[in-house]
Structure formats: C-alpha cells, structure tokens
Design a protein around this motif. Structure first.
Motif, PDB file in Angstrom:
ATOM      1  N   LYS A   1       0.856  -1.182   0.000  1.00  0.00           N
ATOM      2  CA  LYS A   1       0.000   0.000   0.000  1.00  0.00           C
ATOM      3  C   LYS A   1       0.893   1.233   0.000  1.00  0.00           C
ATOM      4  O   LYS A   1       1.762   1.383   0.867  1.00  0.00           O
ATOM      5  CB  LYS A   1      -0.901  -0.015   1.241  1.00  0.00           C
TER       6      LYS A   1
ATOM      7  N   TYR B   1       2.741  -4.063   4.136  1.00  0.00           N
ATOM      8  CA  TYR B   1       2.071  -4.188   5.436  1.00  0.00           C
ATOM      9  C   TYR B   1       1.597  -5.633   5.613  1.00  0.00           C
ATOM     10  O   TYR B   1       1.565  -6.416   4.666  1.00  0.00           O
ATOM     11  CB  TYR B   1       0.859  -3.250   5.526  1.00  0.00           C
TER      12      TYR B   1
ATOM     13  N   ARG C   1      -1.575  -8.274   6.884  1.00  0.00           N
ATOM     14  CA  ARG C   1      -3.037  -8.323   7.012  1.00  0.00           C
ATOM     15  C   ARG C   1      -3.429  -9.696   7.521  1.00  0.00           C
ATOM     16  O   ARG C   1      -3.077 -10.712   6.923  1.00  0.00           O
ATOM     17  CB  ARG C   1      -3.718  -8.043   5.675  1.00  0.00           C
TER      18      ARG C   1
ATOM     19  N   ASN D   1      -5.193  -6.233  13.088  1.00  0.00           N
ATOM     20  CA  ASN D   1      -5.220  -5.575  11.782  1.00  0.00           C
ATOM     21  C   ASN D   1      -5.138  -4.066  11.905  1.00  0.00           C
ATOM     22  O   ASN D   1      -4.614  -3.394  11.015  1.00  0.00           O
ATOM     23  CB  ASN D   1      -6.476  -5.985  11.003  1.00  0.00           C
TER      24      ASN D   1
ATOM     25  N   GLN E   1      -2.275  -2.402   9.669  1.00  0.00           N
ATOM     26  CA  GLN E   1      -2.552  -1.474   8.584  1.00  0.00           C
ATOM     27  C   GLN E   1      -1.921  -0.108   8.811  1.00  0.00           C
ATOM     28  O   GLN E   1      -1.894   0.728   7.904  1.00  0.00           O
ATOM     29  CB  GLN E   1      -4.057  -1.325   8.377  1.00  0.00           C
TER      30      GLN E   1
END
Length: 254
Positions: free
Chosen positions: A170, A175, A177, A240, A244
C-alpha cells in the motif's frame, strides 16, 4: 444450540467501541519489542514481544487506533436455540471482559514465510465477562428465563490462537493483514451468576444459579463456539488495526 452471529465479522462490528479513528500511517511505539526475522531464537523473542504488546495494549495505544483492552468491550453477543440439552436463546450486550492483562505467553512460534503465528496463553488470574443478559429456554429439561446483570468468570484459563496473515503493498510500503484468527479456550472452571432470573424470584434464581454452576461443563459446551468466535474476531480486528498502520519491516526487522 447455534451461534446466531451471521459471521465473525458481526462480532467485530459489535466491538467498534473498542477501536478509534480510521487507519493512518504510524510508527510502532518505542515501548514495543521488535524481533529479527533471522533470529534462531525467534520463538522466544516473539513470546517476549507479545507479552510486552499485551501490557501496552492493556493501557491502550491511541497512535495505533486501539483503546485499552483491559477491560475489553464487546457490545453484543447472541446464542440461538438448538436441540441439545442446553436449549436456550441467550443474548448478551454491553459486555466488558476483565483480566486479559494477566496473560502469560506459554509458547509462540512464527513462520516468516507464511506469516503464521501459533501461541498458547495462560491466565493465572480470573477472566470475567460482565454485562447484561437476556435468556429464555431450558437447561437440562429445566425451564429458565430472565434478564439483568450477569457475571461469567473463567478460572485457570488457557487459550490457543492460530493466526494466519499475508503481506499487502500500500502506497509503496509492505504491510501485514490478518486473514484468520482461530481462537479456543480451555478453562478449568466456569462460575456463572445471572441476576434477576424468573422475574426476580430469589429462591428460584438462587437454585438455578446453583444448578448452572454444578453443570458448568455442559453449559460451556454450548457457550464456547460463540464466545470463541467473538474473541477471535475482535482480536483479529485489533491486530489488523496495528498491521494497517505500521509497515511490516518495522514490526519484524530483517
């Protein structure tokens, strides 16, 4: 008896009071412990890192979008009627879960290729679910009805978590998840106290609470799937929230 939640996502939506604003990029607070991917003692480092993280998250980590998790808030949890010996419709709301900060990480293993984390946790102190309930149905042929305050306390609780994740890119950064957060609990005892059973009839209520506690293992068999799903979905959302915000390279050093 069947969990009436349509999916684990419903428990997450019910727990939104726990979480704050939308995701923004952040650094992992300096108080958190970092591990190196190539460390031959990675499992031991992960045990310590998770212990530190739980201690910090118990107080809350606003920069990571997580409010204090001890107590942990779950707004609603429902269990639907089935055909077994415990045949009740049981609705909880405004639950607060106390005692999570007493966790002791017994084992932890992490696979850097598949981002799989397996761990076992022991709680030397009680873990209590406090809130409002509404119940109707029968327990081992005895009718039960009521609504009011409740206290479900697990003693000598151990839990197992199986977390599966993936990497995502991203804005040029990688990252993590979480894809799934399997969660199971194994208490040595469950104590239950339901106030205001049978419209406040104290004699009937006291006898029913005594009966429930004498047969706690049968009750737990019916409560367990819904409770485990709610815990797993809520913890998945918490992790998460961190994933994130914090790039993977800052969570696990190369």
């Amino acid at each position: 008896m069947a969990c009436r939640l349509p999916s684990a996502a419903a428990a997450v939506l019910a727990a939104v009071a726990l979480l704050s604003h939308l995701a923004t990029a952040a650094k992992l607070p300096a108080s958190f412990k970092r591990c190196k991917a190539g460390d031959p003692q990675l499992g031991g480092c992960m045990k310590e890192a998770i212990k530190v993280a739980l201690g910090e998250l118990a107080k809350g980590a606003p920069s990571l979008g997580v409010l204090p998790i001890d107590p942990l808030a779950i707004s609603a949890l429902s269990i639907g009627r089935g055909s077994g010996p415990v045949d009740v419709s049981l609705d909880f709301k405004d639950l607060t879960i106390h005692g999570l900060s007493s966790a002791v990480i017994e084992t932890a293993s992490f696979d850097t290729k598949t981002l799989s984390l397996d761990m076992q946790t022991r709680f030397p102190g009680p873990v209590s679910l406090l809130g409002q309930y509404r119940i109707d149905g029968k327990v081992l042929v005895l009718p039960i009805t009521g609504e009011g305050r409740c206290n479900l306390t697990f003693a000598d609780l151990t839990t197992t978590a199986k977390i599966r994740a993936e990497k995502v890119v991203k804005d040029g950064q990688t990252y993590g998840r979480v894809l799934s957060f399997g969660f199971s609990l194994q208490p040595q005892r469950l104590h239950m106290d339901f106030e205001n059973l049978f419209n406040g009839d104290k004699a009937l209520g006291d006898n029913m609470n005594k009966f429930l506690n004498e047969n706690w293992q049968e009750i737990l068999k019916e409560l367990q799937p819904a409770v485990e799903e709610a815990f797993g979905a809520t913890f998945k959302e918490i992790v998460n929230r961190i994933y994130q915000r914090v790039p993977y390279k800052d969570l696990l050093l190369e």
